[in-house]
Design an enzyme around this catalytic site. Structure first.
Site, PDB file in Angstrom:
ATOM      1  N   THR A 243      -2.696   4.908   8.407  1.00 18.76           N
ATOM      2  CA  THR A 243      -2.740   5.580   7.109  1.00 18.76           C
ATOM      3  C   THR A 243      -3.774   4.872   6.242  1.00 18.76           C
ATOM      4  O   THR A 243      -3.983   3.664   6.394  1.00 18.76           O
ATOM      5  CB  THR A 243      -1.342   5.496   6.455  1.00 18.76           C
ATOM      6  OG1 THR A 243      -0.396   6.045   7.367  1.00 18.76           O
ATOM      7  CG2 THR A 243      -1.269   6.242   5.148  1.00 18.76           C
TER       8      THR A 243
ATOM      9  N   TYR B 260       4.606  -7.901  15.970  1.00 20.98           N
ATOM     10  CA  TYR B 260       4.759  -6.701  15.119  1.00 20.98           C
ATOM     11  C   TYR B 260       5.462  -5.599  15.908  1.00 20.98           C
ATOM     12  O   TYR B 260       6.465  -5.045  15.468  1.00 20.98           O
ATOM     13  CB  TYR B 260       3.376  -6.241  14.664  1.00 20.98           C
ATOM     14  CG  TYR B 260       3.376  -5.047  13.742  1.00 20.98           C
ATOM     15  CD1 TYR B 260       3.958  -5.115  12.473  1.00 20.98           C
ATOM     16  CD2 TYR B 260       2.763  -3.856  14.116  1.00 20.98           C
ATOM     17  CE1 TYR B 260       3.931  -4.021  11.614  1.00 20.98           C
ATOM     18  CE2 TYR B 260       2.722  -2.758  13.252  1.00 20.98           C
ATOM     19  CZ  TYR B 260       3.312  -2.850  12.001  1.00 20.98           C
ATOM     20  OH  TYR B 260       3.281  -1.766  11.150  1.00 20.98           O
TER      21      TYR B 260
ATOM     22  N   PHE C 106       0.833  -1.209   0.000  1.00 18.40           N
ATOM     23  CA  PHE C 106       0.000   0.000   0.000  1.00 18.40           C
ATOM     24  C   PHE C 106       0.873   1.267   0.000  1.00 18.40           C
ATOM     25  O   PHE C 106       0.909   2.024  -0.987  1.00 18.40           O
ATOM     26  CB  PHE C 106      -0.955  -0.074   1.199  1.00 18.40           C
ATOM     27  CG  PHE C 106      -1.548   1.229   1.626  1.00 18.40           C
ATOM     28  CD1 PHE C 106      -2.110   2.099   0.704  1.00 18.40           C
ATOM     29  CD2 PHE C 106      -1.576   1.586   2.972  1.00 18.40           C
ATOM     30  CE1 PHE C 106      -2.668   3.309   1.101  1.00 18.40           C
ATOM     31  CE2 PHE C 106      -2.131   2.782   3.383  1.00 18.40           C
ATOM     32  CZ  PHE C 106      -2.666   3.652   2.445  1.00 18.40           C
TER      33      PHE C 106
ATOM     34  N   LYS D 138       9.326  -4.110  15.196  1.00 18.28           N
ATOM     35  CA  LYS D 138       9.604  -2.722  14.827  1.00 18.28           C
ATOM     36  C   LYS D 138      10.497  -2.041  15.869  1.00 18.28           C
ATOM     37  O   LYS D 138      11.317  -1.187  15.530  1.00 18.28           O
ATOM     38  CB  LYS D 138       8.302  -1.942  14.663  1.00 18.28           C
ATOM     39  CG  LYS D 138       7.480  -2.376  13.450  1.00 18.28           C
ATOM     40  CD  LYS D 138       8.126  -1.936  12.136  1.00 18.28           C
ATOM     41  CE  LYS D 138       7.242  -2.266  10.941  1.00 18.28           C
ATOM     42  NZ  LYS D 138       7.840  -1.855   9.667  1.00 18.28           N
TER      43      LYS D 138
ATOM     44  N   VAL E 266      13.319 -10.045   1.603  1.00 13.75           N
ATOM     45  CA  VAL E 266      14.441  -9.237   2.105  1.00 13.75           C
ATOM     46  C   VAL E 266      15.032  -9.757   3.414  1.00 13.75           C
ATOM     47  O   VAL E 266      15.971  -9.160   3.936  1.00 13.75           O
ATOM     48  CB  VAL E 266      14.073  -7.734   2.250  1.00 13.75           C
ATOM     49  CG1 VAL E 266      13.719  -7.132   0.906  1.00 13.75           C
ATOM     50  CG2 VAL E 266      12.963  -7.525   3.268  1.00 13.75           C
TER      51      VAL E 266
ATOM     52  N   THR F 197       2.099  -9.767   1.174  1.00 15.99           N
ATOM     53  CA  THR F 197       0.865  -9.029   1.496  1.00 15.99           C
ATOM     54  C   THR F 197       0.601  -7.915   0.482  1.00 15.99           C
ATOM     55  O   THR F 197      -0.434  -7.269   0.533  1.00 15.99           O
ATOM     56  CB  THR F 197       0.925  -8.410   2.914  1.00 15.99           C
ATOM     57  OG1 THR F 197       2.014  -7.480   2.976  1.00 15.99           O
ATOM     58  CG2 THR F 197       1.115  -9.471   3.976  1.00 15.99           C
ATOM     59  N   GLY F 198       1.538  -7.686  -0.418  1.00 14.65           N
ATOM     60  CA  GLY F 198       1.359  -6.668  -1.458  1.00 14.65           C
ATOM     61  C   GLY F 198       0.881  -7.309  -2.748  1.00 14.65           C
ATOM     62  O   GLY F 198       0.600  -8.500  -2.793  1.00 14.65           O
TER      63      GLY F 198
ATOM     64  N   LYS G 235      24.655   0.478   3.871  1.00 10.69           N
ATOM     65  CA  LYS G 235      26.055   0.676   4.284  1.00 10.69           C
ATOM     66  C   LYS G 235      26.993   0.395   3.104  1.00 10.69           C
ATOM     67  O   LYS G 235      27.879   1.193   2.808  1.00 10.69           O
ATOM     68  CB  LYS G 235      26.364  -0.256   5.465  1.00 10.69           C
ATOM     69  CG  LYS G 235      27.796  -0.202   5.943  1.00 10.69           C
ATOM     70  CD  LYS G 235      27.950  -0.957   7.261  1.00 10.69           C
ATOM     71  CE  LYS G 235      29.411  -1.085   7.647  1.00 10.69           C
ATOM     72  NZ  LYS G 235      30.097  -2.213   7.000  1.00 10.69           N
TER      73      LYS G 235
HETATM   74  N1  LIG Z   1      -0.432   1.424   6.647  1.00 10.08           N
HETATM   75  C1  LIG Z   1      -0.245   1.919   7.842  1.00 10.08           C
HETATM   76  O1  LIG Z   1      -1.184   2.491   8.424  1.00 10.08           O
HETATM   77  C2  LIG Z   1       1.101   1.820   8.525  1.00 10.08           C
HETATM   78  C3  LIG Z   1       1.247   2.388   9.793  1.00 10.08           C
HETATM   79  C4  LIG Z   1       2.472   2.295  10.414  1.00 10.08           C
HETATM   80  C5  LIG Z   1       3.540   1.691   9.804  1.00 10.08           C
HETATM   81  N2  LIG Z   1       3.391   1.141   8.574  1.00 10.08           N
HETATM   82  C6  LIG Z   1       4.549   0.465   7.977  1.00 10.08           C
HETATM   83  O2  LIG Z   1       4.683   0.801   6.606  1.00 10.08           O
HETATM   84  C7  LIG Z   1       5.131  -0.338   5.873  1.00 10.08           C
HETATM   85  C8  LIG Z   1       4.168  -0.625   4.737  1.00 10.08           C
HETATM   86  O3  LIG Z   1       2.874  -0.883   5.250  1.00 10.08           O
HETATM   87  P1  LIG Z   1       1.638  -1.092   4.288  1.00 10.08           P
HETATM   88  O4  LIG Z   1       0.452  -0.619   4.980  1.00 10.08           O
HETATM   89  O5  LIG Z   1       1.970  -0.555   2.966  1.00 10.08           O
HETATM   90  O6  LIG Z   1       1.557  -2.684   4.249  1.00 10.08           O
HETATM   91  P2  LIG Z   1       1.471  -3.686   3.031  1.00 10.08           P
HETATM   92  O7  LIG Z   1       1.241  -5.043   3.588  1.00 10.08           O
HETATM   93  O8  LIG Z   1       0.504  -3.176   2.010  1.00 10.08           O
HETATM   94  O9  LIG Z   1       2.914  -3.587   2.392  1.00 10.08           O
HETATM   95  C9  LIG Z   1       4.019  -4.295   2.889  1.00 10.08           C
HETATM   96  C10 LIG Z   1       4.784  -4.861   1.711  1.00 10.08           C
HETATM   97  O10 LIG Z   1       5.937  -5.574   2.195  1.00 10.08           O
HETATM   98  C11 LIG Z   1       6.063  -6.782   1.456  1.00 10.08           C
HETATM   99  N3  LIG Z   1       6.823  -7.722   2.280  1.00 10.08           N
HETATM  100  C12 LIG Z   1       6.467  -8.254   3.481  1.00 10.08           C
HETATM  101  N4  LIG Z   1       7.437  -9.076   3.928  1.00 10.08           N
HETATM  102  C13 LIG Z   1       8.424  -9.050   2.997  1.00 10.08           C
HETATM  103  C14 LIG Z   1       9.690  -9.686   2.877  1.00 10.08           C
HETATM  104  N5  LIG Z   1      10.156 -10.524   3.814  1.00 10.08           N
HETATM  105  N6  LIG Z   1      10.443  -9.445   1.772  1.00 10.08           N
HETATM  106  C15 LIG Z   1      10.000  -8.594   0.806  1.00 10.08           C
HETATM  107  N7  LIG Z   1       8.814  -7.970   0.864  1.00 10.08           N
HETATM  108  C16 LIG Z   1       8.041  -8.196   1.940  1.00 10.08           C
HETATM  109  C17 LIG Z   1       4.627  -7.209   1.196  1.00 10.08           C
HETATM  110  O11 LIG Z   1       4.487  -8.130   0.120  1.00 10.08           O
HETATM  111  C18 LIG Z   1       3.957  -5.868   0.900  1.00 10.08           C
HETATM  112  O12 LIG Z   1       4.007  -5.544  -0.463  1.00 10.08           O
HETATM  113  C19 LIG Z   1       5.254  -1.482   6.861  1.00 10.08           C
HETATM  114  O13 LIG Z   1       6.609  -1.597   7.252  1.00 10.08           O
HETATM  115  C20 LIG Z   1       4.392  -1.043   8.019  1.00 10.08           C
HETATM  116  O14 LIG Z   1       4.846  -1.582   9.229  1.00 10.08           O
HETATM  117  C21 LIG Z   1       2.182   1.176   7.920  1.00 10.08           C
END
Ligand SMILES: NC(=O)c1ccc[n+]([C@@H]2O[C@H](COP(=O)([O-])OP(=O)(O)OC[C@H]3O[C@@H](n4cnc5c(N)ncnc54)[C@H](O)[C@@H]3O)[C@@H](O)[C@H]2O)c1
Length: 316
Positions: A177, A147, A13, A151, A59, A37-38, A107
């Site tokens: 968000t 989670y 997202f 973090k 990753v 999850t994407g 790095k």
């Molecule tokens: N959306 C929010 O409200 C929010 C709030 C606080 C923090 N965040 C942080 O922002 C980031 C993105 O969140 P989001 O809402 O877009 O979530 P999301 O699930 O839509 O996106 C996360 C992406 O990471 C990829 N991913 C997960 N594990 C992986 C791995 N091991 N290797 C490669 N890719 C991997 C998933 O496939 C996905 O595309 C996250 O780190 C989340 O913790 C989001």
């Protein structure tokens, strides 16, 4: 030579909006995502561009990127409670091993680095609103600990690379968000409410609905992240919208916006460790970045409604 940014989690997202933003200002974008999850749909419009590169990769394994890298944005991680409860070990691994690998890349390439951290590091907060000085109230062995602690560990890792290896790092503590490119079924409250309202099902409220959240529209978060990348500010910065709303009021607003007359079903049991309140103190972001959210709730929700209408029509 254009600058080059690596975005882990770039098909998610927030990551997909960051890909768009950095492409728009002339960067080459390398998006690394394992699509857990994407979705490739989120980046479909970039795939044919010569300045966009997609690498399907987990990753938590060694990250190899050919050529120079100026900036690494580490966004890979399951983020919705439904996802991280489903993928608890992957969540811990991507916050720990994944952050280590992403920091290693920064790095090795002498690149700047930004970690997507979260308001969840404050846990069920005893301070309200939450400022960056607050250390949080997290239960490490609760269900959400996978989670929150991943973090918290990631933040510690980033500061260690900054202090010990001199990497130019940033930490964005992102609060809830919302906006286009969220999955309809990702389990977060807004996709849930939109999905239920648009399908004329009752909106499910956990607890009595008095718990509050503050929701920030995606374009505001992207702007905050973009500005943070341009600073040399290394302590954490909260990014979110301080306008608070109770979950019950939010449900009513969505029923009104969709005009579907869906019912609201209150008092499903509250999930374990669900925070009662959540609101960022954004004074630091205002001072350091000259940033604050500019998209009002109603405007942001209307844009999001259009997106979810399309998503719902695709499943029928
Ligand atoms: N959306 C929010 O409200 C929010 C709030 C606080 C923090 N965040 C942080 O922002 C980031 C993105 O969140 P989001 O809402 O877009 O979530 P999301 O699930 O839509 O996106 C996360 C992406 O990471 C990829 N991913 C997960 N594990 C992986 C791995 N091991 N290797 C490669 N890719 C991997 C998933 O496939 C996905 O595309 C996250 O780190 C989340 O913790 C989001």
């Amino acid at each position: 030579m254009p600058e080059r940014v690596v975005i882990t989690g770039g098909a998610g997202f927030i990551g997909s909006h960051l890909c768009a933003r950095f492409l728009n200002v002339g960067y080459e974008v390398v998006c690394i995502d394992n699509l857990s999850t994407g979705s490739k749909d989120n980046i479909a419009s970039f795939l044919d561009r010569p300045d966009f590169f997609f690498i399907k990769h987990d990753v938590t394994e060694y990250i190899y990127v050919d050529g120079p890298v100026d900036l690494v944005l580490h966004f890979a991680s399951p983020a919705s409670p439904a996802d991280y409860l489903d993928l608890p070990i992957q969540t811990l691994k991507v916050g720990s091993l994944g952050t280590h690998k992403a920091m290693g890349l920064a790095k090795a390439k002498s690149a700047r680095f930004l970690l997507a951290s979260t308001s969840e590091i404050y846990g069920n907060p005893l301070q309200h609103p939450q400022s960056e000085e607050y250390f949080g109230n997290v239960n490490p062995v609760g269900l959400r600990g996978v989670y929150d602690e991943s973090k918290r560990f990631a933040e510690a890792m980033v500061m260690a690379y900054h202090r010990n290896h001199g990497v130019s790092t940033r930490i964005a503590r992102i609060f809830n968000t919302y906006g286009p490119n969220m999955r309809l079924d990702d389990g977060r409250v807004l996709p849930n409410f939109f999905s239920q309202a648009l399908q004329k099902k009752a909106l499910t409220i956990y607890g009595d609905g008095s718990q509050t959240r503050s929701f920030c529209f995606i374009s505001d978060i992207v702007e905050g992240i973009f500005r943070l990348c341009r600073t040399e500010y290394h302590d954490p910065v909260n990014l979110g919208n301080p306008e608070e709303i109770s979950i019950k009021d939010l449900a009513e607003m969505i029923v009104n916006l969709t005009g579907t007359g869906a019912e609201i079903a209150i008092n499903h049991p509250l999930p374990d460790g669900d925070p009662q309140v959540r609101k960022p103190d954004i004074s630091r972001a205002m001072d350091v970045l000259g940033w604050k959210p500019v998209v009002g709730r109603e405007d942001g929700l209307k844009i999001t409604l259009d997106y979810f209408k399309k998503k719902v029509s695709e499943i029928h």
